[in-house]
Design an enzyme around this catalytic site. Structure first.
Site, PDB file in Angstrom:
ATOM      1  N   HIS A  19       4.728  -7.349   0.357  1.00  0.00           N
ATOM      2  CA  HIS A  19       4.369  -8.661  -0.175  1.00  0.00           C
ATOM      3  C   HIS A  19       5.049  -8.918  -1.517  1.00  0.00           C
ATOM      4  O   HIS A  19       5.605  -8.017  -2.136  1.00  0.00           O
ATOM      5  CB  HIS A  19       2.849  -8.754  -0.310  1.00  0.00           C
ATOM      6  CG  HIS A  19       2.128  -8.693   1.005  1.00  0.00           C
ATOM      7  ND1 HIS A  19       1.477  -9.779   1.551  1.00  0.00           N
ATOM      8  CD2 HIS A  19       1.971  -7.676   1.897  1.00  0.00           C
ATOM      9  CE1 HIS A  19       0.942  -9.430   2.711  1.00  0.00           C
ATOM     10  NE2 HIS A  19       1.230  -8.159   2.942  1.00  0.00           N
ATOM     11  N   SER A  23       8.557   3.189   5.103  1.00  0.00           N
ATOM     12  CA  SER A  23       9.590   3.693   4.224  1.00  0.00           C
ATOM     13  C   SER A  23       9.229   3.507   2.761  1.00  0.00           C
ATOM     14  O   SER A  23       8.135   3.852   2.340  1.00  0.00           O
ATOM     15  CB  SER A  23      10.922   3.012   4.554  1.00  0.00           C
ATOM     16  OG  SER A  23      11.982   3.643   3.892  1.00  0.00           O
ATOM     17  N   ASP A  78       0.858  -1.182   0.000  1.00  0.00           N
ATOM     18  CA  ASP A  78       0.000   0.000   0.000  1.00  0.00           C
ATOM     19  C   ASP A  78       0.899   1.237   0.000  1.00  0.00           C
ATOM     20  O   ASP A  78       1.916   1.267   0.701  1.00  0.00           O
ATOM     21  CB  ASP A  78      -0.865   0.042   1.255  1.00  0.00           C
ATOM     22  CG  ASP A  78      -2.027  -0.933   1.218  1.00  0.00           C
ATOM     23  OD1 ASP A  78      -2.045  -1.814   0.338  1.00  0.00           O
ATOM     24  OD2 ASP A  78      -2.920  -0.821   2.077  1.00  0.00           O
TER      25      ASP A  78
END
Length: 293
Positions: free
Chosen positions: A147, A254, A90
């Site tokens: 992911h 980050s 995201d």
């Protein structure tokens, strides 16, 4: 004027000390104080707790537990088609495009060296020459687990010590070679369409970077490059991760950089600088399939 002051502070502040302090505090079980900090953070950054596996603030004993909270099952469906790569996190696209003459676009007017990003490893850099890159920035409000865009077998992991500049858009536009000078963990995977790098970049107050196969990589911050190699596919001990599977996380958040070999992926046309990303949505299509968008 204010932006200029913010950038100058990036150079002057004791970033290592601030990061150590933030990491220490974020791991402390502070009872009511921890709850106060979590609620204030969620309110300020408009964190959507409805997506969390546990939406109650009281479920989190430390700030870091809250920060790396897992999502509810099903809220981030992963694109199913085998030839489509999924977005790894995201956040928002900082930049994406071609790697030209060994240079990667950081921000308008700023490029940095592919070889420098890969810790001076010219053999590794050669695998991605004239390839494609995408940089995803994770803002404080975002889900902070990273992911896999596709199935992959882990080939090697490299920890590179470095600075801890902020990686927000303002800093990216004003600090030269930002991603090649900050602390980072480089993960190289072999995939059905060639090599892929997934690089977790540290920043100010990023207390730690973790992977699912090795746990916490940093801290400690020993100031030396460390390298791990792993068995090939089919060999005992090989580490295989599936598309959509968690591979790492930030405490605190980050940037993730992905690198792909030349002619191996076509990015989804709706993606451009500033585009919002959601883990599991379409990132790119892998060749040899003809793009079908």
């Amino acid at each position: 004027m204010l932006d200029s002051i913010k950038i100058k502070l990036q150079y002057l502040l004791p970033k290592q000390g601030l990061t150590q302090l933030a990491g220490w505090g974020a791991n402390k079980q502070g009872g009511w104080l921890t709850q106060l900090v979590i609620k204030a953070f969620a309110r300020y950054y408009k964190v959507d707790m409805k997506e969390a596996q546990d939406p109650e603030f009281s479920a989190y004993r430390t700030f870091n537990e809250f920060f790396v909270r897992p999502l509810r099952a099903g809220v981030r469906p992963v694109v199913a088609e085998e030839n489509l790569l999924a977005q790894p996190a995201d956040g928002a696209i900082s930049q994406l495009g071609a790697i030209r003459e060994g240079q990667i676009l950081q921000a308008k007017g700023h490029n940095y060296s592919l070889e420098a990003l890969l810790a001076g490893n010219y053999l590794l850099a050669a695998e991605f020459q004239n390839g494609q890159f995408v940089t995803t920035y994770l803002a404080p409000r975002d889900y902070h687990r990273v992911h896999m865009p596709c199935d992959g077998v882990l080939r090697e992991m490299i920890y590179v010590p470095g600075d801890l500049f902020s990686v927000n858009p303002l800093t990216a536009a004003n600090v030269p070679n930002l991603f090649a000078r900050n602390e980072r963990v480089i993960c190289i995977f072999d995939t059905a369409f060639g090599p892929m790098a997934q690089i977790l970049v540290g920043a100010t107050i990023v207390g730690s970077i973790e992977t699912v196969w090795a746990g916490t990589i940093t801290p400690p911050r020993e100031g030396v490059i460390r390298r791990w190699t792993y068995p090939q596919a089919g060999c005992e001990g090989a580490i295989t991760l599936e598309k959509g599977q968690e591979m790492g996380r930030f405490k605190l958040g980050s940037t993730v950089i992905n690198l792909f070999a030349e002619g191996k992926v076509y990015f989804a046309p709706q993606l451009n600088s500033g585009a919002v990303t959601r883990m599991g949505e379409v990132l790119a299509e892998a060749v040899p399939t003809t793009p079908s968008y």
